[in-house]
Design a protein around this motif. Structure first.
Motif, short mmCIF file in Angstrom:
data_model
loop_
_atom_site.label_atom_id
_atom_site.label_comp_id
_atom_site.label_asym_id
_atom_site.label_seq_id
_atom_site.Cartn_x
_atom_site.Cartn_y
_atom_site.Cartn_z
N GLN A 67 35.35 20.37 -26.01
CA GLN A 67 35.69 20.92 -24.69
C GLN A 67 34.45 21.50 -24.03
N THR A 68 34.58 21.83 -22.75
CA THR A 68 33.54 22.54 -22.01
C THR A 68 34.17 23.82 -21.45
N GLN A 69 33.44 24.92 -21.57
CA GLN A 69 33.91 26.21 -21.07
C GLN A 69 32.81 26.86 -20.23
N GLU A 70 33.21 27.82 -19.43
CA GLU A 70 32.25 28.65 -18.69
C GLU A 70 32.35 30.08 -19.20
N SER A 71 31.22 30.73 -19.25
CA SER A 71 31.18 32.16 -19.53
C SER A 71 30.31 32.78 -18.44
N VAL A 72 30.95 33.47 -17.51
CA VAL A 72 30.23 34.03 -16.37
C VAL A 72 30.21 35.55 -16.50
N LEU A 73 29.02 36.07 -16.78
CA LEU A 73 28.81 37.52 -16.88
C LEU A 73 29.80 38.18 -17.85
N SER A 74 30.00 37.56 -19.01
CA SER A 74 30.91 38.10 -20.01
C SER A 74 30.38 39.42 -20.56
N PHE A 77 28.80 39.28 -24.13
CA PHE A 77 27.45 38.80 -24.39
C PHE A 77 26.45 39.94 -24.21
N HIS A 78 25.35 39.88 -24.92
CA HIS A 78 24.41 41.02 -24.97
C HIS A 78 23.64 41.26 -23.68
N ARG A 79 23.68 40.31 -22.74
CA ARG A 79 23.01 40.51 -21.45
C ARG A 79 23.76 39.71 -20.39
N PRO A 80 23.56 40.01 -19.13
CA PRO A 80 24.22 39.22 -18.09
C PRO A 80 23.78 37.76 -18.16
N GLY A 121 35.44 35.54 -27.01
CA GLY A 121 36.48 34.82 -26.28
C GLY A 121 36.31 33.31 -26.27
N VAL A 122 35.08 32.83 -26.14
CA VAL A 122 34.87 31.38 -26.09
C VAL A 122 35.13 30.73 -27.44
N THR A 123 34.83 31.42 -28.53
CA THR A 123 35.12 30.88 -29.86
C THR A 123 36.62 30.90 -30.13
#
Length: 136
Positions: A67-74, A77-80, A121-123
């Motif tokens: 699959q393909t996912q997006e992670s926008v400013l999660s 994650f350790h940085r933006p 969340g993505v995992t």
């Protein structure tokens, strides 16, 4: 101008039918799968194979797009960051993890037990997809 980063990751099964989960420095203590950024001129398949080898010292086989996912400013994650995450399912014949500096802890677990870990969340989405598809 900033642009989204293209990243790859893989949920990988060993010969015993367990999947590899890792806790890295980049996801604020949450668990995930090995992966990372695609380099210039590198195919997605080459990138996921390289990242897996670099992070845990194992070779992949039977790599299959998941699959393909997006992670926008999660906030996980350790940085933006704005990441486009291309996920794969794969297998490995090895079992002995040789972690690089990003990997703090790892575990081989049955797929059915993966959701018991505090996953990013993505995992979690990738594991849920594998469970729905009945991946073994």
């Amino acid at each position: 101008m900033d642009r989204p980063l293209v990243c790859v990751g893989a949920l990988v099964w060993d010969k015993g039918g367990r999947v590899l989960l890792v806790r890295t420095t980049k996801w604020r203590g949450l668990w995930g799968v090995p992966g990372g950024k695609v380099e210039w001129g590198e195919t997605l398949l080459d990138a996921v194979t390289r990242e897996f080898r670099e992070e845990v010292g194992l070779e992949l086989r039977d790599v299959l797009y998941a699959q393909t996912q997006e992670s926008v400013l999660s906030p996980e994650f350790h940085r933006p960051a704005h990441m486009l995450l291309v996920d794969f399912f794969a297998s490995t014949d090895g079992h002995e993890v040789t972690p690089n500096e990003e990997i703090e802890e790892w575990a081989w677990v049955p797929l059915s037990g993966a959701l018991d870990y505090p996953l990013n969340g993505v995992t979690r989405t990738l594991v849920e997809l594998a469970l729905r598809r009945g991946e073994q």
